[in-house]
Structure formats: structure tokens, C-alpha cells
Design a protein around this motif. Structure first.
Motif, PDB file in Angstrom:
ATOM      1  N   SER A 200      48.904 -31.074  -6.680  1.00 38.96           N
ATOM      2  CA  SER A 200      48.298 -31.840  -5.585  1.00 38.96           C
ATOM      3  C   SER A 200      48.852 -31.415  -4.231  1.00 38.96           C
ATOM      4  N   ASP A 201      50.153 -31.133  -4.172  1.00 41.95           N
ATOM      5  CA  ASP A 201      50.739 -30.627  -2.930  1.00 41.95           C
ATOM      6  C   ASP A 201      50.172 -29.255  -2.578  1.00 41.95           C
ATOM      7  N   GLU A 254      40.886 -25.244  -5.552  1.00 38.61           N
ATOM      8  CA  GLU A 254      40.192 -25.386  -6.825  1.00 38.61           C
ATOM      9  C   GLU A 254      40.311 -26.848  -7.262  1.00 38.61           C
ATOM     10  N   ARG A 255      39.173 -27.497  -7.470  1.00 42.33           N
ATOM     11  CA  ARG A 255      39.219 -28.930  -7.756  1.00 42.33           C
ATOM     12  C   ARG A 255      39.901 -29.265  -9.081  1.00 42.33           C
ATOM     13  N   ASP A 256      39.809 -28.384 -10.038  1.00 48.04           N
ATOM     14  CA  ASP A 256      40.491 -28.616 -11.308  1.00 48.04           C
ATOM     15  C   ASP A 256      41.950 -28.193 -11.145  1.00 48.04           C
ATOM     16  N   PRO A 257      42.906 -29.140 -11.175  1.00 43.67           N
ATOM     17  CA  PRO A 257      44.309 -28.764 -10.940  1.00 43.67           C
ATOM     18  C   PRO A 257      44.844 -27.785 -11.969  1.00 43.67           C
ATOM     19  N   GLU A 258      44.245 -27.738 -13.161  1.00 47.01           N
ATOM     20  CA  GLU A 258      44.708 -26.794 -14.172  1.00 47.01           C
ATOM     21  C   GLU A 258      44.321 -25.358 -13.818  1.00 47.01           C
ATOM     22  N   ARG A 259      43.308 -25.200 -12.980  1.00 48.43           N
ATOM     23  CA  ARG A 259      42.873 -23.863 -12.553  1.00 48.43           C
ATOM     24  C   ARG A 259      43.465 -23.463 -11.204  1.00 48.43           C
ATOM     25  N   ARG A 260      44.054 -24.398 -10.518  1.00 43.07           N
ATOM     26  CA  ARG A 260      44.559 -24.144  -9.167  1.00 43.07           C
ATOM     27  C   ARG A 260      45.716 -23.144  -9.199  1.00 43.07           C
ATOM     28  N   LEU A 261      45.822 -22.341  -8.158  1.00 37.44           N
ATOM     29  CA  LEU A 261      46.965 -21.434  -8.045  1.00 37.44           C
ATOM     30  C   LEU A 261      48.265 -22.229  -8.106  1.00 37.44           C
ATOM     31  N   ARG A 284      43.651 -13.287 -13.767  1.00 35.22           N
ATOM     32  CA  ARG A 284      42.717 -14.020 -14.620  1.00 35.22           C
ATOM     33  C   ARG A 284      43.304 -15.370 -14.995  1.00 35.22           C
ATOM     34  N   ALA A 285      42.550 -16.432 -14.747  1.00 39.87           N
ATOM     35  CA  ALA A 285      43.036 -17.778 -15.030  1.00 39.87           C
ATOM     36  C   ALA A 285      43.189 -17.987 -16.529  1.00 39.87           C
ATOM     37  N   GLN A 286      44.272 -18.677 -16.899  1.00 37.97           N
ATOM     38  CA  GLN A 286      44.483 -18.998 -18.300  1.00 37.97           C
ATOM     39  C   GLN A 286      43.479 -20.050 -18.734  1.00 37.97           C
ATOM     40  N   ARG A 287      42.894 -19.868 -19.886  1.00 35.64           N
ATOM     41  CA  ARG A 287      41.914 -20.838 -20.357  1.00 35.64           C
ATOM     42  C   ARG A 287      42.608 -22.121 -20.779  1.00 35.64           C
ATOM     43  N   ALA A 318      32.941 -19.337 -20.029  1.00 32.90           N
ATOM     44  CA  ALA A 318      33.869 -20.176 -19.272  1.00 32.90           C
ATOM     45  C   ALA A 318      35.152 -19.423 -19.009  1.00 32.90           C
ATOM     46  N   GLY A 319      35.601 -19.428 -17.764  1.00 30.91           N
ATOM     47  CA  GLY A 319      36.777 -18.667 -17.379  1.00 30.91           C
ATOM     48  C   GLY A 319      36.438 -17.209 -17.220  1.00 30.91           C
ATOM     49  N   ALA A 320      35.457 -16.882 -16.370  1.00 31.20           N
ATOM     50  CA  ALA A 320      35.009 -15.506 -16.192  1.00 31.20           C
ATOM     51  C   ALA A 320      36.128 -14.644 -15.668  1.00 31.20           C
ATOM     52  N   GLY A 321      35.981 -13.332 -15.900  1.00 29.89           N
ATOM     53  CA  GLY A 321      37.051 -12.413 -15.539  1.00 29.89           C
ATOM     54  C   GLY A 321      37.368 -12.377 -14.064  1.00 29.89           C
ATOM     55  N   ASP A 322      36.445 -12.825 -13.224  1.00 32.98           N
ATOM     56  CA  ASP A 322      36.734 -12.809 -11.783  1.00 32.98           C
ATOM     57  C   ASP A 322      37.453 -14.072 -11.344  1.00 32.98           C
ATOM     58  N   GLY A 323      37.817 -14.935 -12.315  1.00 36.44           N
ATOM     59  CA  GLY A 323      38.559 -16.138 -11.964  1.00 36.44           C
ATOM     60  C   GLY A 323      37.682 -17.295 -11.593  1.00 36.44           C
ATOM     61  N   THR A 324      36.359 -17.129 -11.585  1.00 35.56           N
ATOM     62  CA  THR A 324      35.453 -18.208 -11.204  1.00 35.56           C
ATOM     63  C   THR A 324      35.095 -19.031 -12.434  1.00 35.56           C
ATOM     64  N   PRO A 325      35.386 -20.355 -12.424  1.00 39.09           N
ATOM     65  CA  PRO A 325      35.083 -21.158 -13.593  1.00 39.09           C
ATOM     66  C   PRO A 325      33.591 -21.336 -13.777  1.00 39.09           C
ATOM     67  N   VAL A 326      33.149 -21.321 -15.017  1.00 45.34           N
ATOM     68  CA  VAL A 326      31.758 -21.611 -15.347  1.00 45.34           C
ATOM     69  C   VAL A 326      31.765 -22.890 -16.152  1.00 45.34           C
ATOM     70  N   SER A 327      31.166 -23.945 -15.630  1.00 44.19           N
ATOM     71  CA  SER A 327      31.263 -25.258 -16.245  1.00 44.19           C
ATOM     72  C   SER A 327      29.984 -25.620 -16.969  1.00 44.19           C
ATOM     73  N   PRO A 328      30.076 -26.485 -17.986  1.00 41.44           N
ATOM     74  CA  PRO A 328      28.883 -26.845 -18.735  1.00 41.44           C
ATOM     75  C   PRO A 328      27.913 -27.690 -17.948  1.00 41.44           C
TER      76      PRO A 328
END
Length: 350
Positions: A200-201, A254-261, A284-287, A318-328
Motif C-alpha cells: 500500500s505504501d 497496479e491495483r492488485d497488490p500481489e502484482r504490484r512492484l 515477468r510477474a509471478q503467478r 493470465a499473467g502475460a509475458g509482458d507483465g500485463t494481467p489478463v483478468s477473467p
């Protein structure tokens, strides 16, 4: 930092208050002299309160002690040092290291936005401060330009005002149902009540970087409701002035904190920019478990249609190689794209 009226008081028989350096909604910070040690200090005094006596004694007192305890745990060149906590006339004061210089908010107001390199330098310093705080279980929760000081002459960046910090194991101020912090700089997970953490910080830092280079928060709106909508659901458009910092800004916003840097990755990217003039894209973001569930469901569905799982993943599951999340669903994760900044103030008083 500009000074206001003078004051000749001596508190706790030791600290002589001189001129007010600034004030927020709940406090005044004074330039003062420690007469015992003969050094200049800053003294933070709680502002007068019209609340009922119980609230006036307990809430500001708790806030002051919270800030002092949070700062006392930290030893870092980019975190303000707490020297003492004293009580005078039934009011608490924090005695702090005096930073000769104004806030980042003051600098933007007086001279306009900073360039990308200066924003990156400030960002690296703040990431160091946040990492130190998080390692000690301290969340700042109010990172904004008004709480970042720039020392005159040296350019040293100092994170200050831990008044709404959350300390691991301590009762939080929000347990009473009261929101603390500055909405334009507050992470969406805190806005939605789903909890807070170090990530969050880092969201707040992403907003601060946008403000530093453009002069305005990308979430500034004319109403609180508008700010809440912008933070939680509206498309995020970092300012074009972010330029080479966009990969970092996108990763932090990134709104999902699990995907945030995380702090280490953001700091590495900013340092790379300062050294080479180029900012690498995040790795690449960890799934997450949610990603794996989405992949499993999509693979099952596509397999039933005769499409191979390998083709699904290669073509951007989901979790494309460019780091952009693809959501359902469209609402699961909003996109972050470059765009023009909005006009308006990038900081708010405490």
C-alpha cells in the motif's frame, strides 16, 4: 520551509520554541532550540482541538506516541530522527531532527514539477526509507509530497510525519472506523477495506512520482466521491511527463497488490534509469493462486473446444509475458496507460 509567527515559550524546561515552520490540521511544527545541548531542533506540537475533552486528550496523545514509537524504531538517513518526547501543560510534543528545507509539496508549488531524473532520485531515497520501515513492521500510510522534506544545500530526501503509521502489534487508529491518510495517495485495497500492507505504501509512492513530474496527482478530483472512484475503478492514466519512469509508475499503480512492484524491484529500476538513462520493464510477474485457477479454468474450457493449453499460454493467458494481467472479467484489473495529467493540487494538508 517558510516560517510563520514567533513564539517565546520554553517547554519541559528545555526546548525554546521560535518560529512555526508549518502546520497541518492536527499539529504545528516549530523551529526550536534545545537549550541543554545547544542545538537546533524541530518540535511538533498538537494543534488546539475543539473536540470533547476525552477525545482531545486520548486521540492526539495516541497519535503523537504512535509517531514517536514508529520513528524510534528506525535508523535510516532518509527517515527523520526522533530525539525526545516530552509533556508540557498536559500536551505531548515530539522533538525531531531539524531539516533545513521545505517539503516536496512546497517545492512543486514554488518552482513547478521536477524532471524525471530528480523524481527518480527522490524515489530511490523514499524506497530506502520505506524498506527500512517495513523491515521493522512499520507502515507509513500517508506518503505524499507534503510529508517528504528536501534538505537545502545537500538535497537530502527525508520521509517524515509517521503520525498515522501502523506499527506491527499495535492497535490501529482505524479500528474505530475512522479513515486516516490522504485519499488521493491511498491504495485501492485500503479504500475498499480489504486490508493494508507494505504494498500500500508502494502504491502511494507511485502516485507521488506522478505528482512530482506533473504537479498533480492522477487521482485528483473535485470531490471525495470522485477521488474514491478514480482510485478504485477508473482507468489509470499516468502523466505523459513520467516518460522514462512509466514502467516503474505502471508497476507501482497496479491495483492488485500481489502484482504490484515490490520495493527492491522498483528501486533497481530507478537506479538503472539514473545510471543508464533507460528504465527496464519489470520482470515477468509471478503467478498468484488466482492466476493459476484462471489458467486452469481457461485451459479446461479451451481443451474442450480442441485448443491446446500450450497455445493458450503462448498467446497471452493470465499473467502475460509482458507483465500485463489478463483478468477473467473487465472489473478484475483495470489497465494502466499513459495519458495527459489532470490539473489540480497534488497534495493535501495533514
Amino acid at each position: 520551509m517558510g516560517s510563520e509567527r514567533s513564539d517565546a515559550r520554553v517547554i519541559a524546561g528545555r526546548y525554546r520554541l521560535h518560529a512555526a515552520l508549518g502546520r497541518g490540521g492536527m499539529s504545528v511544527v516549530w523551529r526550536a532550540t534545545d537549550q541543554l545541548l545547544g542545538r537546533e531542533v524541530a518540535v511538533k506540537e498538537l494543534a488546539p482541538d475543539d473536540a470533547p475533552p476525552v477525545t482531545r486528550v486520548r486521540s492526539p496523545r495516541d497519535r503523537t506516541l504512535r509517531e514517536a514509537r514508529a520513528l524510534a524504531q528506525l535508523r535510516h538517513p532518509h527517515v527523520s530522527v526522533v530525539h525526545d518526547v516530552v509533556e508540557h501543560d498536559e500536551r505531548l510534543y515530539i522533538v525531531l531532527e531539524l531539516i533545513d528545507g521545505g517539503s516536496l509539496a512546497d517545492r512543486i508549488a514554488a518552482h513547478g514539477p521536477v524532471d524525471a531524473r530528480e523524481a527518480a532520485r527522490i524515489g530511490v531515497a523514499l524506497l530506502g526509507a520505506l524498506r527500512a520501515a517495513h523491515e521493522h513492521g512499520v507502515l507509513h500510510r500517508d506518503l505524499k509530497p507534503a510529508n517528504v522534506l528536501i534538505e537545502s544545500g545537500t538535497g537530502r530526501v527525508v520521509l517524515t510525519d509517521f503520525g498515522v503509521a501502523q506499527v506491527e502489534g499495535a492497535t490501529t487508529l482505524t479500528e474505530s472506523g475512522t479513515f486516516v491518510g490522504s485519499p488521493e495517495y491511498t491504495a485501492p485495497e485500503r479504500m475498499s477495506g480489504s486490508g493494508t500492507g507494505p504494498a500500500s505504501d508502494l502504491w502511494s509512492l507511485g502516485v507521488l512520482l506522478c505528482t512530482a513530474v506533473s504537479g498533480a496527482s492522477p487521482f485528483h478530483r473535485d470531490s471525495l466521491g470522485g477521488v474514491l472512484h478514480a482510485v478504485v475503478t477508473a482507468p489509470i492514466r499516468p502523466p505523459r511527463q513520467a516518460g522514462p519512469l512509466l514502467p516503474v509508475v505502471r508497476g507501482l499503480l497496479e491495483r492488485d497488490p500481489e502484482r504490484r512492484l515490490d520495493a527492491a524491484q522498483a528501486e533497481r529500476m530507478l537506479r538503472d534509469f539514473l545510471e543508464t538513462g533507460r528504465t527496464p520493464e519489470p520482470s515477468r510477474a509471478q503467478r498468484t493462486p488466482r492466476d493459476r485457477l484462471v489458467i486452469a479454468l481457461l485451459v479446461a474450457a479451451m481443451a474442450a473446444a480442441g485448443v491446446s493449453a500450450a497455445a493458450l499460454l503462448v498467446n497471452g493467458g493470465a499473467g502475460a509475458g509482458d507483465g500485463t494481467p489478463v483478468s477473467p472479467t473487465p472489473s478484475a484489473s483495470a489497465s494502466v496507460s499513459a495519458g495527459p495529467s489532470r490539473s489540480g493540487s497534488g497534495s493535501s494538508p495533514e
